[in-house]
Design an enzyme around this catalytic site. Structure first.
Site, PDB file in Angstrom:
ATOM      1  N   LYS A 163       0.918  -1.345  -0.045  1.00  0.00           N
ATOM      2  CA  LYS A 163      -0.123   0.059  -0.034  1.00  0.00           C
ATOM      3  C   LYS A 163       0.960   1.176  -0.123  1.00  0.00           C
ATOM      4  CE  LYS A 163      -2.478  -2.648  -0.526  1.00  0.00           C
ATOM      5  NZ  LYS A 163      -2.224  -4.148  -0.269  1.00  0.00           N
TER       6      LYS A 163
ATOM      7  N   GLY B  18      -0.047 -14.195 -13.470  1.00  0.00           N
ATOM      8  CA  GLY B  18      -1.148 -14.303 -12.392  1.00  0.00           C
ATOM      9  C   GLY B  18      -1.955 -12.869 -12.450  1.00  0.00           C
ATOM     10  N   ALA B  19      -3.322 -12.869 -12.882  1.00  0.00           N
ATOM     11  CA  ALA B  19      -3.767 -11.506 -12.498  1.00  0.00           C
ATOM     12  C   ALA B  19      -4.766 -11.686 -11.313  1.00  0.00           C
ATOM     13  CB  ALA B  19      -4.739 -11.320 -13.972  1.00  0.00           C
ATOM     14  N   GLY B  20      -4.288 -12.024 -10.171  1.00  0.00           N
ATOM     15  CA  GLY B  20      -4.858 -11.924  -8.883  1.00  0.00           C
ATOM     16  C   GLY B  20      -4.768 -10.780  -8.263  1.00  0.00           C
ATOM     17  N   VAL B  21      -4.926 -10.675  -7.071  1.00  0.00           N
ATOM     18  CA  VAL B  21      -4.866  -9.580  -6.128  1.00  0.00           C
ATOM     19  C   VAL B  21      -3.588  -8.996  -6.177  1.00  0.00           C
ATOM     20  CG1 VAL B  21      -5.251  -8.196  -3.928  1.00  0.00           C
ATOM     21  CG2 VAL B  21      -6.883 -10.232  -4.744  1.00  0.00           C
TER      22      VAL B  21
ATOM     23  N   ARG C 179      -0.156 -18.278  -2.932  1.00  0.00           N
ATOM     24  CA  ARG C 179       0.617 -18.668  -1.700  1.00  0.00           C
ATOM     25  C   ARG C 179      -0.177 -20.034  -1.311  1.00  0.00           C
ATOM     26  NH1 ARG C 179       3.353 -14.280  -0.383  1.00  0.00           N
ATOM     27  NH2 ARG C 179       3.453 -15.170   1.869  1.00  0.00           N
TER      28      ARG C 179
ATOM     29  N   MET D 288      -7.201 -15.733   2.189  1.00  0.00           N
ATOM     30  CA  MET D 288      -5.666 -15.478   2.808  1.00  0.00           C
ATOM     31  C   MET D 288      -5.859 -13.982   2.816  1.00  0.00           C
ATOM     32  SD  MET D 288      -3.173 -17.910   0.994  1.00  0.00           S
ATOM     33  CE  MET D 288      -2.663 -19.411   1.548  1.00  0.00           C
TER      34      MET D 288
ATOM     35  N   HIS E  98     -23.914  14.482   2.981  1.00  0.00           N
ATOM     36  CA  HIS E  98     -23.727  15.145   1.479  1.00  0.00           C
ATOM     37  C   HIS E  98     -22.601  16.200   1.625  1.00  0.00           C
ATOM     38  CE1 HIS E  98     -24.825  16.320  -2.576  1.00  0.00           C
ATOM     39  NE2 HIS E  98     -24.935  17.725  -2.186  1.00  0.00           N
TER      40      HIS E  98
HETATM   41  P1  FAD Z   1       1.760 -14.301   8.043  1.00  0.00           P
HETATM   42  O1  FAD Z   1       1.762 -13.009   7.882  1.00  0.00           O
HETATM   43  O2  FAD Z   1       2.391 -15.101   6.746  1.00  0.00           O
HETATM   44  O3  FAD Z   1       2.772 -14.550   9.090  1.00  0.00           O
HETATM   45  C1  FAD Z   1       3.131 -15.718   9.534  1.00  0.00           C
HETATM   46  C2  FAD Z   1       4.568 -15.445  10.464  1.00  0.00           C
HETATM   47  O4  FAD Z   1       5.043 -16.759  11.284  1.00  0.00           O
HETATM   48  C3  FAD Z   1       5.743 -15.169   9.610  1.00  0.00           C
HETATM   49  O5  FAD Z   1       6.570 -14.054  10.161  1.00  0.00           O
HETATM   50  C4  FAD Z   1       6.703 -16.309   9.495  1.00  0.00           C
HETATM   51  O6  FAD Z   1       8.050 -15.814   9.635  1.00  0.00           O
HETATM   52  C5  FAD Z   1       6.407 -16.795  10.891  1.00  0.00           C
HETATM   53  N1  FAD Z   1       6.675 -18.397  10.874  1.00  0.00           N
HETATM   54  C6  FAD Z   1       6.320 -18.950  10.118  1.00  0.00           C
HETATM   55  N2  FAD Z   1       6.759 -20.584  10.508  1.00  0.00           N
HETATM   56  C7  FAD Z   1       7.172 -20.349  11.609  1.00  0.00           C
HETATM   57  C8  FAD Z   1       7.809 -21.217  12.553  1.00  0.00           C
HETATM   58  N3  FAD Z   1       7.906 -22.615  12.204  1.00  0.00           N
HETATM   59  N4  FAD Z   1       8.336 -20.653  13.485  1.00  0.00           N
HETATM   60  C9  FAD Z   1       8.424 -19.470  13.810  1.00  0.00           C
HETATM   61  N5  FAD Z   1       7.941 -18.571  13.001  1.00  0.00           N
HETATM   62  C10 FAD Z   1       7.193 -18.862  11.982  1.00  0.00           C
HETATM   63  N6  FAD Z   1      -4.143  -9.325   2.940  1.00  0.00           N
HETATM   64  C11 FAD Z   1      -5.170  -8.282   3.259  1.00  0.00           C
HETATM   65  O7  FAD Z   1      -6.086  -8.425   4.056  1.00  0.00           O
HETATM   66  N7  FAD Z   1      -4.957  -6.986   2.753  1.00  0.00           N
HETATM   67  C12 FAD Z   1      -3.915  -6.508   1.981  1.00  0.00           C
HETATM   68  O8  FAD Z   1      -3.942  -5.431   1.288  1.00  0.00           O
HETATM   69  C13 FAD Z   1      -3.017  -7.751   1.606  1.00  0.00           C
HETATM   70  N8  FAD Z   1      -2.215  -7.240   0.793  1.00  0.00           N
HETATM   71  C14 FAD Z   1      -1.013  -8.269   0.483  1.00  0.00           C
HETATM   72  C15 FAD Z   1       0.019  -7.768  -0.356  1.00  0.00           C
HETATM   73  C16 FAD Z   1       0.955  -8.880  -0.639  1.00  0.00           C
HETATM   74  C17 FAD Z   1       2.156  -8.428  -1.632  1.00  0.00           C
HETATM   75  C18 FAD Z   1       0.892  -9.976  -0.094  1.00  0.00           C
HETATM   76  C19 FAD Z   1       2.057 -10.967  -0.375  1.00  0.00           C
HETATM   77  C20 FAD Z   1       0.038 -10.427   0.850  1.00  0.00           C
HETATM   78  C21 FAD Z   1      -1.314  -9.574   1.316  1.00  0.00           C
HETATM   79  N9  FAD Z   1      -2.310  -9.829   1.996  1.00  0.00           N
HETATM   80  C22 FAD Z   1      -3.069  -8.869   1.993  1.00  0.00           C
HETATM   81  C23 FAD Z   1      -2.296 -11.044   2.700  1.00  0.00           C
HETATM   82  C24 FAD Z   1      -1.776 -10.906   4.032  1.00  0.00           C
HETATM   83  O9  FAD Z   1      -0.604 -10.432   4.068  1.00  0.00           O
HETATM   84  C25 FAD Z   1      -1.870 -12.466   4.755  1.00  0.00           C
HETATM   85  O10 FAD Z   1      -3.370 -13.096   4.659  1.00  0.00           O
HETATM   86  C26 FAD Z   1      -1.459 -12.253   6.214  1.00  0.00           C
HETATM   87  O11 FAD Z   1      -0.229 -11.713   6.297  1.00  0.00           O
HETATM   88  C27 FAD Z   1      -1.769 -13.643   6.881  1.00  0.00           C
HETATM   89  O12 FAD Z   1      -1.339 -13.541   8.258  1.00  0.00           O
HETATM   90  P2  FAD Z   1      -0.612 -14.824   9.048  1.00  0.00           P
HETATM   91  O13 FAD Z   1      -0.740 -14.198  10.516  1.00  0.00           O
HETATM   92  O14 FAD Z   1      -1.709 -15.969   8.753  1.00  0.00           O
HETATM   93  O15 FAD Z   1       0.446 -15.135   8.488  1.00  0.00           O
HETATM   94  P1  AMP Z   2      -4.261 -15.495  -6.645  1.00  0.00           P
HETATM   95  O1  AMP Z   2      -4.433 -16.878  -6.231  1.00  0.00           O
HETATM   96  O2  AMP Z   2      -5.595 -14.747  -6.660  1.00  0.00           O
HETATM   97  O3  AMP Z   2      -3.071 -14.870  -6.013  1.00  0.00           O
HETATM   98  O4  AMP Z   2      -4.089 -15.371  -8.355  1.00  0.00           O
HETATM   99  C1  AMP Z   2      -3.243 -16.246  -9.012  1.00  0.00           C
HETATM  100  C2  AMP Z   2      -3.642 -16.487 -10.526  1.00  0.00           C
HETATM  101  O5  AMP Z   2      -2.401 -16.910 -11.045  1.00  0.00           O
HETATM  102  C3  AMP Z   2      -4.724 -17.271 -10.587  1.00  0.00           C
HETATM  103  O6  AMP Z   2      -5.761 -16.590 -11.387  1.00  0.00           O
HETATM  104  C4  AMP Z   2      -4.107 -18.373 -11.785  1.00  0.00           C
HETATM  105  O7  AMP Z   2      -4.926 -18.732 -12.789  1.00  0.00           O
HETATM  106  C5  AMP Z   2      -2.889 -17.818 -12.236  1.00  0.00           C
HETATM  107  N1  AMP Z   2      -1.885 -18.712 -12.841  1.00  0.00           N
HETATM  108  C6  AMP Z   2      -1.396 -19.758 -12.215  1.00  0.00           C
HETATM  109  N2  AMP Z   2      -0.510 -20.638 -12.646  1.00  0.00           N
HETATM  110  C7  AMP Z   2      -0.247 -19.852 -13.820  1.00  0.00           C
HETATM  111  C8  AMP Z   2       0.450 -19.897 -15.114  1.00  0.00           C
HETATM  112  N3  AMP Z   2       1.287 -20.840 -15.195  1.00  0.00           N
HETATM  113  N4  AMP Z   2       0.440 -19.117 -16.265  1.00  0.00           N
HETATM  114  C9  AMP Z   2      -0.505 -18.125 -15.980  1.00  0.00           C
HETATM  115  N5  AMP Z   2      -1.428 -17.840 -14.826  1.00  0.00           N
HETATM  116  C10 AMP Z   2      -1.130 -18.666 -13.930  1.00  0.00           C
END
Ligand code: FAD
Ligand code: AMP
Length: 480
Positions: free
Chosen positions: A60, A190-193, A285, A331, A457
């Site tokens: 962000k 990947g055209a996901g988030v 992921r 996620m 408004h």
């Molecule tokens: P994580 O945040 O992955 O945290 C897990 C932690 O556990 C990590 O620090 C890891 O190092 C630690 N860990 C793992 N295994 C062990 C172990 N065995 N021992 C010790 N430590 C360990 N979500 C949103 O809601 N809004 C957003 O705008 C958003 N933007 C995102 C943008 C990006 C680029 C990405 C990659 C993700 C985004 N997400 C967003 C998703 C969000 O980051 C995750 O859903 C969220 O972080 C998950 O939280 P969590 O606590 O389950 O795991």
């Molecule tokens: P998300 O799970 O929302 O992060 O989105 C990931 C996206 O990547 C999904 O829409 C998948 O269809 C796409 N994807 C996965 N594997 C491939 C690939 N080999 N080529 C193009 N797109 C892919």
């Protein structure tokens, strides 16, 4: 190894799910430890998980910097503002992002201290009998025993076998948040988030961005009209999104500054190639369970590699719970927040609960996309009778005054009871508006309730007000 330390609650992982669980458990008087293995960019332990280090917050920060830059070239002229020689200094932009990350990861450490959560910095493995062995960064090992253990290990990027991350040309979100200059040509798989958000960042700063998506439909998870509007706007911005394009191979060529990646994909026209300077792999992921569980714990994984849990996040093993990205469900950081709090409260004997039906989704592109509840397609598939009211931002005074007329609000209500079943938004700052739908749905409100609530408004929220009125064909600011 030092003597075993005992706790009421041991949390593995200090991401959104884990730190919420730990702090709430401590607030409820439970003796709590939280273990996290992650290191920040400076090589020091950094709490807060993917979200604070390499996810929600840093993305962000870059989205906001790049939006300011883009608006200079695409919006300011409408306001009569002109300037010469706008430049982006990527090092300053990334440095700002790093400062924000440091502020928030440090903040979790302070919150742990304030709430008396004992932090352990290292890798935790669960063993039989709720024993967690922690390999600390200095090489020493500590053993913790928890009456309850909460697994909050989060998720890692999925790596494609034919596009291995090299930390330079082929990267995941971690690399794409830290490019040192704007790539001339960036491909995103990947055209996901994540692909759309990070693709937008670099597009706005001047990269030529091509997004390759294997599925034939764009953003099928969202409301179809929302996806259509978003696709149209992304195209106008110059994002080249190719659907039905399945990547099957990559090859890195050249050296140093001349390094480039040849991407091979197939679509309806057959095999195609694309040469780019950087490739972001954003194909999803997976639960981060490697090394988390010793063989004898009894905790099971499902077919997707996620930790198996019931509706209350219990694993079925006495005192062992799992939350956040490492279990089923979306996620999203806030889904993890809620599970963390719910599990801490359940452990303390309170009625912890997460309502999966009212978890909001947001994509922070321009326009933003946000929704809660069911789409029309889902309701059709489920055979639920519904009615729809929608209202365009182009007819909302505030949106037009801000030169942000793109998009609309759509309220979906049950055809008979009028109960709100979904709110779908595409437009400027709709991430802040979606909670009207969340609140209405949580309180089991109707479209009529929303329509009868006074909205200030001029505000963007008036689109939701008029959309709710449009459900019964009584919107004031458009023909019904
Ligand atoms: P994580 O945040 O992955 O945290 C897990 C932690 O556990 C990590 O620090 C890891 O190092 C630690 N860990 C793992 N295994 C062990 C172990 N065995 N021992 C010790 N430590 C360990 N979500 C949103 O809601 N809004 C957003 O705008 C958003 N933007 C995102 C943008 C990006 C680029 C990405 C990659 C993700 C985004 N997400 C967003 C998703 C969000 O980051 C995750 O859903 C969220 O972080 C998950 O939280 P969590 O606590 O389950 O795991
Ligand atoms: P998300 O799970 O929302 O992060 O989105 C990931 C996206 O990547 C999904 O829409 C998948 O269809 C796409 N994807 C996965 N594997 C491939 C690939 N080999 N080529 C193009 N797109 C892919």
């Amino acid at each position: 190894m030092s003597e075993q330390q005992t706790f009421d609650v041991v949390v593995i992982g200090a991401g959104p799910a884990g730190y919420h669980a730990a702090i709430r458990a401590a607030q409820l008087g439970l003796k709590t430890a939280c273990i996290d293995a992650a290191l920040g960019k400076d090589g020091k332990p950094a709490l807060g998980g993917t979200c604070l280090r390499v996810g929600c917050i840093p993305s962000k920060a870059l989205l906001d910097s790049s939006r300011q830059y883009w608006n200079m070239g695409h919006l300011f002229d409408q306001h009569g503002i002109s300037f010469k020689d706008a430049k982006i200094d990527v090092a300053t932009m990334v440095g700002r992002k790093d400062k924000i990350v440091k502020q928030f990861t440090g903040g979790i450490e302070m919150l742990f201290k304030a709430n008396k959560v004992k932090a352990f910095f290292g890798f935790g493995t669960l063993h039989n009998g709720n024993v967690v062995k922690v390999k600390q960064h200095d090489g020493s090992e500590v053993e913790l025993k928890g009456t309850n253990v909460i697994l909050a290990a989060g998720s890692d990027s999925i790596e494609l076998p034919f596009a291995k991350f090299d930390g330079d040309c082929i990267v995941d979100n971690v690399g794409a948040l830290d490019f040192t200059e704007v790539p001339n040509r960036l491909a995103v798989i990947g055209a996901g988030v994540i692909g759309l958000e990070l693709g937008s960042v670099w597009k706005r700063l001047g990269a030529e961005v091509t997004i390759l998506e294997a599925l034939p439909d764009f953003l099928a998870v969202a409301d179809a009209e929302v996806s259509k509007t978003a696709a149209r706007e992304f195209k106008k911005q110059g994002l080249d999104i190719r659907l039905g394009a399945k990547v099957s191979a990559t090859e890195t060529k050249g050296k140093g500054k001349k390094k480039e990646v040849l991407v091979t994909y197939s679509d309806a026209k057959g095999e195609q190639t694309l040469t780019v300077d950087k490739l972001l792999v954003a194909v999803g992921r997976r639960a981060a369970t490697k090394g988390l569980l010793a063989d004898d714990t009894g905790v099971k994984l499902n077919e997707r590699g996620q930790i198996e849990v019931d509706a209350h996040c219990h694993t079925g093993v006495d005192g062992v719970w799992a939350i956040g990205d490492c279990v089923r469900g979306p996620m999203l950081a806030h889904k993890g927040f809620e599970e963390g709090i719910a599990v801490a409260e359940l452990i303390a004997g309170l009625p912890g609960h997460v309502n999966f039906d009212t978890i909001p989704w947001v994509i922070y592109t321009e326009p933003e996309i946000a929704w809660v509840g069911k789409t029309e397609q889902q309701l059709k598939d489920e055979g639920v009778p519904y009615k729809v009211g929608s209202f365009p931002f182009a007819a909302v005074g505030r949106a037009v005054a801000m030169a942000e007329p793109v998009g609309f609000a759509k309220v979906i209500a049950h055809a008979e009871s009028d109960r709100v079943l979904g709110l779908h938004l595409v437009g400027a700052n709709v991430s802040e508006l979606v909670h009207e739908g969340v609140l209405t749905m949580e309180f089991k409100g109707s479209a009529d309730d929303l329509a009868r609530i006074c909205h200030a408004h001029p505000t963007m929220s008036e689109a939701i007000h008029d959309a709710a009125m449009a459900v019964d064909k009584r919107a004031i600011h458009k023909a019904n």
